[in-house]
Design a protein around this motif. Sequence first.
Motif, short mmCIF file in Angstrom:
data_model
loop_
_atom_site.label_atom_id
_atom_site.label_comp_id
_atom_site.label_asym_id
_atom_site.label_seq_id
_atom_site.Cartn_x
_atom_site.Cartn_y
_atom_site.Cartn_z
N GLN A 103 0.77 -1.26 -0.06
CA GLN A 103 0.12 -0.07 -0.02
C GLN A 103 0.89 1.09 0.11
N VAL A 104 1.87 1.28 0.78
CA VAL A 104 2.91 2.43 0.95
C VAL A 104 3.82 2.55 -0.78
N LEU A 105 4.01 1.38 -1.05
CA LEU A 105 4.85 1.35 -2.21
C LEU A 105 4.13 1.84 -3.63
N LEU A 106 2.81 1.65 -3.53
CA LEU A 106 1.83 2.13 -4.74
C LEU A 106 1.51 3.65 -4.91
N LEU A 115 12.49 0.35 -3.40
CA LEU A 115 13.60 1.02 -2.50
C LEU A 115 14.30 0.11 -1.85
N LYS A 116 15.36 0.62 -1.36
CA LYS A 116 16.50 -0.05 -0.86
C LYS A 116 16.55 0.10 1.00
N HIS A 117 16.14 -1.25 1.45
CA HIS A 117 15.64 -1.18 2.88
C HIS A 117 16.93 -0.37 3.72
N ILE A 124 13.45 7.75 4.65
CA ILE A 124 12.59 8.96 4.63
C ILE A 124 11.69 9.08 3.86
N LYS A 125 11.88 8.39 2.51
CA LYS A 125 10.48 8.63 1.49
C LYS A 125 9.27 7.69 1.70
N TYR A 126 9.94 6.46 2.33
CA TYR A 126 8.82 5.43 2.77
C TYR A 126 7.95 5.76 3.78
N TRP A 130 4.25 6.64 3.83
CA TRP A 130 3.04 6.03 4.90
C TRP A 130 2.40 6.88 5.68
N ALA A 131 3.06 8.10 6.31
CA ALA A 131 2.42 9.01 6.92
C ALA A 131 1.12 9.83 6.28
#
Length: 153
Positions: A103-106, A115-117, A124-126, A130-131
Amino acid sequence: MARPTAELINALRQTAYNLKQGTPYQWGHMGGCNCGNLAQELTKLNKNQIHQYAMQRHGDWNEQAEDYCSTSQMPIDLLINEMLNAGLMLEDLKHLERLDDRQVLLRFPFEERFLKHNVREDVIKYMNAWAELLEEQLLEKITLPSIDAFEWA
């Protein structure tokens, strides 16, 4: 997916801001990784305290979530319990550590979804995405009374 709460949304944004401002980040450190940085914000513990609690049991955040026991008095379980009380689910800890919640990645254009974990900028982007997602979900639940509900003098 997490329960959208103002506390969690604010913590995600503040954690992303802290990371952007250079707060210590180390993916292999239980208190300084993706979940560790969010845990610092939600619990007000420092990274070394979180790491120390986590090292009392084996594993990374994924395994800590798997082994979580709500009735345990182990410090890491008490810490995770605080995070759950803020709105997180155990699965969210696993997704945050890997930056892989669908859901976040979409929310990102296709070419930006990989994204690289363990890269600060991706974390930061993730967290910001998500927020935003949680804020939208929270706002959907809010209904204000219609103007007809008010009596005018």
